[in-house]
Design a protein around this motif. Structure first.
Motif, PDB file in Angstrom:
ATOM      1  N   ASP A   2       0.826  -1.198   0.000  1.00  0.00           N
ATOM      2  CA  ASP A   2       0.000   0.000   0.000  1.00  0.00           C
ATOM      3  C   ASP A   2       0.863   1.252   0.000  1.00  0.00           C
ATOM      4  O   ASP A   2       0.527   2.250  -0.637  1.00  0.00           O
ATOM      5  CB  ASP A   2      -0.924  -0.005   1.223  1.00  0.00           C
ATOM      6  N   PHE A   3       1.981   1.190   0.736  1.00  0.00           N
ATOM      7  CA  PHE A   3       2.884   2.339   0.786  1.00  0.00           C
ATOM      8  C   PHE A   3       3.478   2.606  -0.596  1.00  0.00           C
ATOM      9  O   PHE A   3       3.570   3.757  -1.036  1.00  0.00           O
ATOM     10  CB  PHE A   3       3.994   2.076   1.802  1.00  0.00           C
ATOM     11  N   ALA A   8       3.623   5.731  -5.616  1.00  0.00           N
ATOM     12  CA  ALA A   8       3.443   5.744  -7.072  1.00  0.00           C
ATOM     13  C   ALA A   8       2.329   6.702  -7.473  1.00  0.00           C
ATOM     14  O   ALA A   8       2.462   7.458  -8.450  1.00  0.00           O
ATOM     15  CB  ALA A   8       3.136   4.333  -7.568  1.00  0.00           C
ATOM     16  N   ASN A   9       1.237   6.691  -6.715  1.00  0.00           N
ATOM     17  CA  ASN A   9       0.121   7.600  -7.012  1.00  0.00           C
ATOM     18  C   ASN A   9       0.524   9.053  -6.821  1.00  0.00           C
ATOM     19  O   ASN A   9       0.130   9.932  -7.602  1.00  0.00           O
ATOM     20  CB  ASN A   9      -1.073   7.271  -6.113  1.00  0.00           C
TER      21      ASN A   9
END
Length: 203
Positions: A2-3, A8-9
């Motif tokens: 998730d990190f 990346a987002n």
């Protein structure tokens, strides 16, 4: 995992953020229309992060300033109130208003403000007042006034386009809302100036 996705987002949002700033200079109509269709709140986060970093930077330039966190919170409250003003008076029953696009377009209207305040702070460091009445001094004043008017014009265009694409209102309705906004904004600016929070409101 998730990190990594979050990083990346955020990187992707950064690319779109920088691209949109560039395109808003040369093609504000098309760019603001595309922004109004988006849902990437990472770009709004980057705008507000940049504003916060500016307040941190300018804290060291002012005499007897308020803490950067306080001025940032005042700015956030003002921004939220401004959005609420245009949202409710623009027609809360208007089903065409999409909240993500509304937030994103209004966030991008802060870009000319950031440009003006950051450039003023940099000029304050390298060319501090008082400035001379020489030819160079007068030339700089003409350049500065022209630059400020250009950014103000850009700001007004972005506000109009933000309202146009996020609320689908017509030209005259938008002009009417902007005049109503000024009726409370001017006394509010005097209030902020009186308490030395902002000499010029950060909007």
């Amino acid at each position: 995992m998730d990190f990594k996705n979050a990083i990346a987002n955020l990187l992707a949002s950064s690319v779109f953020f920088l691209r949109n700033i560039f395109l808003l200079i040369f093609s504000p109509y098309r760019t603001m229309r595309n922004i109004s269709r988006g849902k990437d709140f990472g770009q709004a986060f980057l705008i507000f992060l940049t504003v916060f970093l500016y307040f941190k930077f300018v804290y060291f330039l002012r005499d007897d300033p308020y803490p950067a966190t306080i001025t940032f919170l005042v700015f956030i409250l003002h921004f939220l109130f401004t959005m609420a003003f245009f949202y409710f008076l623009g027609g809360v029953s208007n089903n065409k208003i999409k909240i993500p696009g509304f937030i994103l377009t209004f966030s991008y209207t802060l870009i000319p403000t950031l440009f003006w305040f950051v450039s003023n702070s940099i000029l304050y460091v390298f060319i501090p007042p008082p400035r001379s009445y020489s030819i160079l001094g007068k030339g700089f004043s003409i350049f500065y006034i022209s630059y400020s008017i250009s950014l103000l014009t850009w700001k007004l265009i972005l506000i109009y386009l933000a309202l146009r694409f996020s609320t689908k209102l017509g030209f005259y309705r938008i002009m009417y809302l902007m005049i109503l906004f000024l009726l409370w904004f001017i006394p509010y600016s005097v209030f902020l100036f009186h308490f030395k929070i902002f000499r010029i409101p950060f909007i």
